[in-house]
Each structure stands twice: as C-alpha cells, then as structure tokens.
Design a protein around this motif. Structure first.
Motif, short mmCIF file in Angstrom:
data_model
loop_
_atom_site.label_atom_id
_atom_site.label_comp_id
_atom_site.label_asym_id
_atom_site.label_seq_id
_atom_site.Cartn_x
_atom_site.Cartn_y
_atom_site.Cartn_z
N UNK A 91 0.84 -1.22 0.00
CA UNK A 91 0.00 0.00 0.00
C UNK A 91 0.86 1.26 0.00
N UNK A 92 2.17 1.06 -0.30
CA UNK A 92 3.09 2.19 -0.53
C UNK A 92 3.15 3.16 0.63
N UNK A 93 3.30 2.62 1.85
CA UNK A 93 3.46 3.49 3.01
C UNK A 93 4.89 4.01 3.05
N UNK A 94 5.11 5.24 3.46
CA UNK A 94 6.47 5.74 3.68
C UNK A 94 7.17 4.92 4.78
N UNK A 95 8.51 4.90 4.80
CA UNK A 95 9.23 4.06 5.77
C UNK A 95 8.85 4.32 7.22
N UNK A 96 8.70 5.60 7.62
CA UNK A 96 8.39 5.86 9.03
C UNK A 96 6.99 5.37 9.39
N UNK A 97 6.02 5.56 8.47
CA UNK A 97 4.67 5.07 8.74
C UNK A 97 4.63 3.55 8.74
N UNK A 98 5.37 2.95 7.86
CA UNK A 98 5.40 1.49 7.83
C UNK A 98 5.93 0.92 9.15
N UNK A 99 6.99 1.51 9.68
CA UNK A 99 7.53 1.03 10.96
C UNK A 99 6.54 1.25 12.10
N UNK A 120 14.40 -3.38 12.87
CA UNK A 120 14.12 -3.38 11.43
C UNK A 120 14.70 -2.11 10.80
N UNK A 121 15.14 -2.25 9.55
CA UNK A 121 15.58 -1.12 8.73
C UNK A 121 14.83 -1.22 7.40
N UNK A 122 14.13 -0.15 7.03
CA UNK A 122 13.30 -0.15 5.83
C UNK A 122 13.72 1.02 4.96
N UNK A 125 15.91 5.35 16.45
CA UNK A 125 14.55 5.07 16.91
C UNK A 125 14.56 3.79 17.73
N UNK A 126 13.58 3.61 18.62
CA UNK A 126 13.58 2.44 19.50
C UNK A 126 13.25 1.17 18.72
N UNK A 128 11.38 8.19 12.71
CA UNK A 128 11.71 9.26 11.79
C UNK A 128 12.41 8.70 10.57
N UNK A 129 12.11 9.28 9.42
CA UNK A 129 12.73 8.87 8.17
C UNK A 129 13.67 9.96 7.68
#
Length: 811
Positions: free
Chosen positions: A525-533, A561-563, A600-601, A611-612
């Motif tokens: 669903x193409x979420x940005x990395x910060x929203x996905x995490x 995780x790293x996205x 980030x934790x 944060x991205x």
C-alpha cells in the motif's frame, strides 16, 4: 611361615613377645595401603571375622579392632617395619575375637607402602614349642597365596602347593632352580631382574602384571610382592615371592574406569556421527579389537522413529567404526555405506528382540548369516575374529541401531561381564545419540521453516542490482529470526528491508515470518518508511500480547528493522530504522560511510515515533543492510568490527556476490554466535530516455491530447504494438483525475523491461472498483484497467495521490 616379618630374631626393644599358634584353620590374608585402608580381603578373612570382601574393602583396618594397638606397634608401623602380635578384633556379629596378626610392609609399583596382613586364632597357651615348625609348614602349605622362597642366588628353597599348581610342577622340581630355568618366556625375565634387585638392595618391590602361568588355561592379573629375607643382623639371606590373584578386582576396576571414561568422552557434541564415533573410540581396544555402529535410516533422514522395534530384514547405515590396527580397519565397511541385514542375521535378531548376544564364529546363527551373505562372511574371516558381540542401541523406547564388537587378539571370548559393560556404555551413547537426533530434527525443522520464509531468489527489478547472504548461528544457538527482503514497488521503485527478531529457534523463525508478511502487506500500500515502521510496531505489540497469554511461549517478542525505499527516477532513497544498525553507503568513487539515520527504538515498545531521512544516491552507489550478528562478536570491540565492515565494503569486487563472500570471510573466521543477514544493493538510474512526463490542464479535451502524446512516445520507444492498451489506460486514468481529482495533474510513462503508466493529482480520494449496472453510464473504467494491466494501484504522497498501472508489452 608364608609371610615372613623380615626377621624377628634380634627383635628391637618394645616389640611384643613372640607367640606360637597351633590352630589348624587356614590363615586369613588381607592387603592394606599406606593409609591403613583395606584393599584386599581373602575368603579366609571372611571366615575369621564374618565380613565379606565388599564390606571390608575400602574400610580402615583399625575399624575392625576392638581396641587400639600398643604404642610400640604403632611406632614400628609408622617406621614401616614389620610387626606381629595378638590383638582383639571385632567380629561382624559384634563379639570380640582374639587373633594373632603379622604385618609385613611391601612397596607397590608407585613406591607407596602396602601391608600384607596375615591373621589366625591363637591356640591356648602352654602348647609344646616343637609345634612351631609344624605350624609353619601348615601355614605355608595352606596359605591361599602363592608363595616361594629363594636363596641369595635366587634359587628356590621352598614353595607351597599354590605355586606348584600354577607352575604345573611338583615342589621338588621347583627347588634348586631359578625362575628362568622353568619359565624361559621373556614375559618372566622382569621377575628375575626384580629378584636380583631385591637381594642387592634389601628393599621390597610390588608390581601388578598380567601373565598366564604354565598351569593356567588363561592369563590372570597378579599382585606380586617380592620381599628380602634378612637375619637378625639385617643381612639379606634370600627373598620371597608372594602372588595374589587380583583378576576379578582388577577387571572390575578397569570396567568402572571404562564406564567413567565413556561418560566423559561420549556425547561431547549434539552430532549423531561424532557421538557414534566417540563410542567406538572408547571401546577399542580396551573392550574389543574392533567395533562398528550402524544406525537406522530414519535418524539420518531426520524422520520420526517407526513404531516398535524393526522386525525381519533391516537396512542401516555404517555411522562409525574403529579398530586397533590399520589392516583391520581396512577390512571394515566404509563410513556411510548402507548395510542390509537379512532376518536371520544376528544383528537383525538383536534388534527384533532388544537383547544383546555373544556369538562364536562357528555358531549356527553365524553360519546361517554368512551363508546368505558371502561378502560379509569373507570380511569376518579376514578379520580373524573368534568372538563377536551385538548390542542393540535403544533410548526412550526407540530402537536407534546396533553396536557390533569383535575380538581378534584378545584371547578370551566375551563373557557376561563384558556384555553388561557394553550395554552400559551403549546405553549412555544411545541417550546422547537420541538427544542429537532430536536436536538435529528440531534444527532442521526450524531452518526449513526459516528458509521457506526467506526469499528463495531476489526479484528482478530496474531499481537496484542486489545480492544477499543468510548465515545461521553456529553452536547451540540454533536458527534465529533474521530476515531480509527486496520488494518491487510501483513506479519502478524498490523497497529494501532487513530485520532481526529477538531470540532463537522455531518461535523466532515463526515470528520472523509473520513480520516479513506484514512488511510486504504494508509495502504493497506504498506506506512511507516511518509510517510502515509505526504499523509494524503495532504488529509486534499485538504478537507480544498473544505470546504473554500462551504459557508455552517464553519471554517477550521484540525485533529491530531497517526499511528503505529507492526511486531510480529521482535517485532518492528514503530510510527509517527501528533499533537497527545504520546502513553503509559506498559512493561510486569508493568512499564508504555509515548513513546517519535518526535513532529510533526497537519494535514492540509502542508510543514512540519513528523518523525517516531522504538522501540522494548517485547512480552506482552501494547500499549495505545487515543485522547485528555481523558486527557483534564476543571478545571484539563493536567499533573495530564496524570499521572492518566499512573498509571491506569499500574494496572493489567483480560482483556483489563476491563482495558478500568477502565480507563474511573477513568478519567471520569462525561460525557466528548469532544469525546473520546481509543485503547489498547497487543503485541504478532511469535516464531521460526511459521516462516521459507531461503536465495536463484539468479540462476534458486534454484526454485526447494525452492519448496522442502517449502513443507518440510508444512509437519512439518502438512499442507500437502496445499502443491500444496504453491508450485505453491513459484515457481512463486521466479522465478519472479530471473528474474526481484536483489539479495539478501529471501523466508519466516509464519504460524499463515493462511499461508503467502513472497519473497524479492533488486529490486524496482513492478510486475503487465497482460493478456497473446495465444502464449506468460510468463505473467501468477501472474495471477495464484492471483487466488489461498486470497490476494497478494507488499510492499517496504528502500531497495528493498517484494511480498507476503496469501494462504488459506485446511479444
């Protein structure tokens, strides 16, 4: 007397007065070490005091006395001088027995003093003095210990009946001869030298040897005491030799030592083959001259054991073997060979009954087996075995295989004590092998699960060239929850992800699979990395709550995780991390550095933001994502290993696969303590010739213009055969943007292996498919797009949205 006291004439002051005995009872004999602890106990000693050998051995001799020894006796014993006297002893039934004791010191082979103790019940006083000679002769003849006396030239002057029997010679033929005269074997040369040493030095000697006397059918272990005979002036007049048969005690001690050694050596690892080999290494050559272990096939295949013991013909695999000579080892079957045993074979019968068995080579059972298996018969005959033993290997009610032992150079056949010893050692090995089997099965299950959850191959996509490595933990840690993924996204973009679940084993692998699935779903669903995490953090929290409610799951669930999302059109990469190590970026000029991402934790804590950061990567840049197992190792500083990683990635390599191998070889000279996931991606860029973009006014008449621009671009790319579908998709998407979206409106075509059509606008309303009714004028556009396109979807940006469709190219 049988055991002299090294001369009682000229007795030192304080020695008890001599006494005489007239008892015709056999003299009791015991052996004590320098601490006064009993180490040997004769049958006559049991008759005298009532204690069996098991009750007397390992007890202090003083415990058997009813009173303390006189000071003079203690002084002589402390000075290692012989002593004799009458003492009250405590019978097993509690009464006191007055006994006459003689104590003679004799060093053992290690130089420690041992005491030969003889005891008897003294007759009432007043017996005639002329009975001393008679009692000496009776003691010598009835002493159960083999005793002989020699002069200064080491010629025999007397021997008792026990010596005559084991030498198979009458006493008359022994007198006047040296040992070498009637024992010319080199095995006895040592005793002639020891006799000379005793006469020369005047010091006693004690040795333990395995010998076969001429009058014996088999060899025995003898405790041999060689003592000097001195006169009242302390001059050596000759020597005595006393032999005590300690075969049973010696063999029992050796069996206990072998069992103890087996417990220490067998099962050092959770490896089936290694454990089986340790078993054969222990029993050869101390129990058998050669040994082999055959295990059933289900162990090597990692399958569940069959129900009940195998019956009838059975097939096993040769897992371990050992022999005391290279020639004998060369005759045995090779390791890994498949061994088929017919139902009549001793091994098959042993597995069916679950009982050990000993066979002579000419037994009928062996004959039937060798008749059906000529090759096996040839091997058996070539080995020269005269006695063989088959022991079933069972643990926890499961039959695992069998152990085959053979004796060639051992002269004695396997006895019942040998069977019990072999069964004890095999039972210990069987438990270790079963533990190894269970561990191996669990590890295979976990690794199979984990590998099924990891990508088998990396997908082909235009954004990056990728290579990866996954390495499970070595040692006891087992598999873990590390994972990586490469996910194609819309607009020729790609998502790169690396994660690590806390813990090891099947539970960690299962959690990893659930998180990887969640990441793929959120990426679609193409979420940005910060929203996905943020959404992934919610998933981990929910999994932790489920685990807390399950008593079978130990510990909390956590993950890092790293996205990252890379766009080959803009060459920009957006990244975010949750408690994960930062990635390494290597620019095309070879400069390597760790990318500074907001810390980030880890996932699972909840309530904290992610944060991205967005960076621009030149074409050909290398992006390295990894888990902490690569840079964390016991005994090494983390900063040092991070520096090594950065320098290794900066070195030129022909391919990314070669670079992955170089990184692992440099940082992991030994099996890692933790799982390792490594993902390398070299960025690509789509040039202006692969991307066409048009800004469109929000007017219906522009739809025809958009179709014309699209078809002209396809002609330029040589894709005329895809024009019809492309016109249809462009027409529908641009029409929807004009009707339901907000300006500005943009049309973009991307060509790289496939054709992607994108229409963007500033509106936030997402289109959706619906079934148009018969008389509806609209509602069929997206349905047509879905029918003609491979994939289609919507992605949202900070402002507006993009509807995209991937159009198949004509062959």
């Amino acid at each position: 007397m049988a055991l002299q006291d090294n001369g009682t004439e000229g007795r030192p002051e304080g020695t008890p007065e001599p006494y005489t005995t007239t008892s015709t009872a056999a003299t009791a004999v015991a052996i004590a070490d320098e601490r006064g602890v009993i180490t040997g106990w004769s049958e006559e000693a049991r008759s005298l005091l009532g204690y069996t050998a098991g009750e007397a051995v390992s007890r202090p001799a003083a415990d058997l006395l009813a009173s303390h020894l006189p000071p003079s006796a203690l002084r002589r014993l402390a000075e290692h001088e012989p002593w004799h006297g009458a003492v009250p002893a405590r019978h097993r039934d509690g009464r006191t027995v007055d006994i006459a004791v003689r104590a003679c010191p004799c060093p053992d082979r290690d130089g420690r003093t041992q005491w030969v103790l003889t005891a008897s019940v003294p007759d009432p006083p007043g017996l005639p003095e002329d009975k001393d000679t008679l009692l000496g002769e009776l003691t010598l003849s009835q002493l159960p210990v083999a005793v002989a006396f020699y002069d200064q030239d080491n010629r025999a002057v007397g021997a008792n009946d026990v010596i005559a029997r084991i030498m198979d010679l009458p006493e008359e033929q022994i007198r006047g001869h040296r040992l070498m005269d009637f024992l010319p074997s080199p095995a006895y040369d040592e005793f002639t030298e020891l006799q000379d040493q005793v006469v020369r030095t005047g010091k006693p000697v004690h040795v333990v040897r395995h010998l076969r006397a001429p009058g014996e059918s088999r060899g025995r272990f003898w405790s041999v005491f060689l003592s000097p005979l001195k006169n009242h002036l302390g001059q050596v007049q000759g020597s005595s030799v006393a032999l005590l048969d300690i075969t049973e005690q010696y063999l029992a001690r050796q069996r206990l030592l072998l069992v103890n050694e087996a417990g220490n050596r067998i099962g050092s690892t959770l490896d089936v083959t290694r454990t089986a080999q340790e078993l054969t290494d222990v029993v050869v050559p101390r129990l058998a001259d050669y040994a082999s272990v055959d295990l059933l096939e289900f162990i090597h295949r990692g399958e569940e054991p069959p129900d009940g013991p195998p019956r009838g013909p059975v097939t096993m695999r040769r897992t371990a073997r050992q022999a005391d000579t290279d020639a004998l080892l060369g005759i045995m079957l090779r390791l890994g060979s498949t061994v088929a045993y017919p139902a009549s074979a001793p091994t098959a019968e042993c597995l069916a009954t679950g009982r050990s068995a000993v066979y002579e080579v000419n037994d009928s059972s062996m004959a039937r087996w060798t008749a059906q298996d000529p090759e096996r018969a040839t091997r058996l005959l070539r080995s020269g075995a005269h006695s063989v033993m088959v022991v079933p290997m069972r643990a926890r009610g499961v039959t695992l295989g069998s152990v085959f032992l053979g004796r060639t150079r051992h002269p004695e056949a396997f006895a019942q004590d040998d069977v019990l010893l072999a069964e004890e050692i095999t039972a210990r090995a069987a438990v270790c092998i079963d533990n190894a089997r269970r561990y191996t099965r669990e590890r295979i299950t976990a690794m199979t699960l984990q590998r099924s959850l990891l990508p088998m191959t990396l997908p082909c996509q235009p954004a990056v060239e990728a290579a990866s490595r996954y390495l499970p933990a070595g040692g006891r840690a087992g598999v873990g929850g590390d994972w990586f993924d490469v996910i194609p996204l819309s607009g020729a973009r790609v998502a790169l992800v690396v994660g690590d679940v806390v813990g090891h084993g099947v539970q960690a692998s299962a959690t990893m699979g659930r998180l990887r699935t969640a990441v793929r779903t959120l990426a679609d669903i193409d979420l940005p990395p910060d929203e996905l995490l943020t959404h992934l953090d919610d998933v981990v929290i929910r999994l932790s709550c489920e685990a807390a409610a399950d008593a079978d799951i130990a510990g909390d669930i956590g993950a890092t995780c790293l996205y990252a999302v890379y766009d080959p059109v803009s060459r920009r990469c957006s990244l975010a991390r949750a408690g994960h190590p930062p990635p390494v970026v290597v620019t095309p000029d070879g400069e390597a550095a760790f990318l500074d991402l907001p810390a980030s934790p880890p996932l699972g804590l909840g309530g904290l933001p992610f944060e991205a950061r967005e960076v621009e990567l030149p074409e050909g840049s290398l992006l390295a994502l990894y888990t902490d197992g690569l840079v964390e190792a016991r005994g090494h500083e983390a900063d040092e290993r991070l520096g090594t990683l950065r320098r290794t990635l900066a070195r030129p390599a022909q391919t990314l696969d070669t670079l992955c191998d170089d990184v692992l070889a440099t940082l992991l000279p030994v099996p890692p303590d933790d799982d390792i996931a490594l993902l390398l991606a070299r960025t690509r860029a789509l040039g202006a010739g692969q991307v066409a973009t048009w800004s469109l006014p929000p007017e219906p008449v522009v739809v025809a213009q958009a179709r014309k621009q699209a078809t002209d671009q396809l002609t330029a790319w040589g894709l005329d055969e895809s024009s019809f579908v492309t016109e249809l998709v462009v027409s529908e998407l641009v029409t929807n943007a004009i009707r339901y979206g907000r300006p500005p409106i943009q049309l973009r075509l991307i060509h790289d292996g496939s054709l992607i059509c994108e229409v963007s606008d500033a509106g936030s309303t997402s289109p959706h498919l619906r079934r148009a009714r018969t008389f509806d004028e609209g509602g069929r556009g997206l349905l047509l797009v879905a029918q003609f396109a491979w994939h289609w979807g919507t992605r949202h940006a900070a402002q507006g949205k993009t509807i995209w469709a991937e159009i198949p190219l004509a062959a």
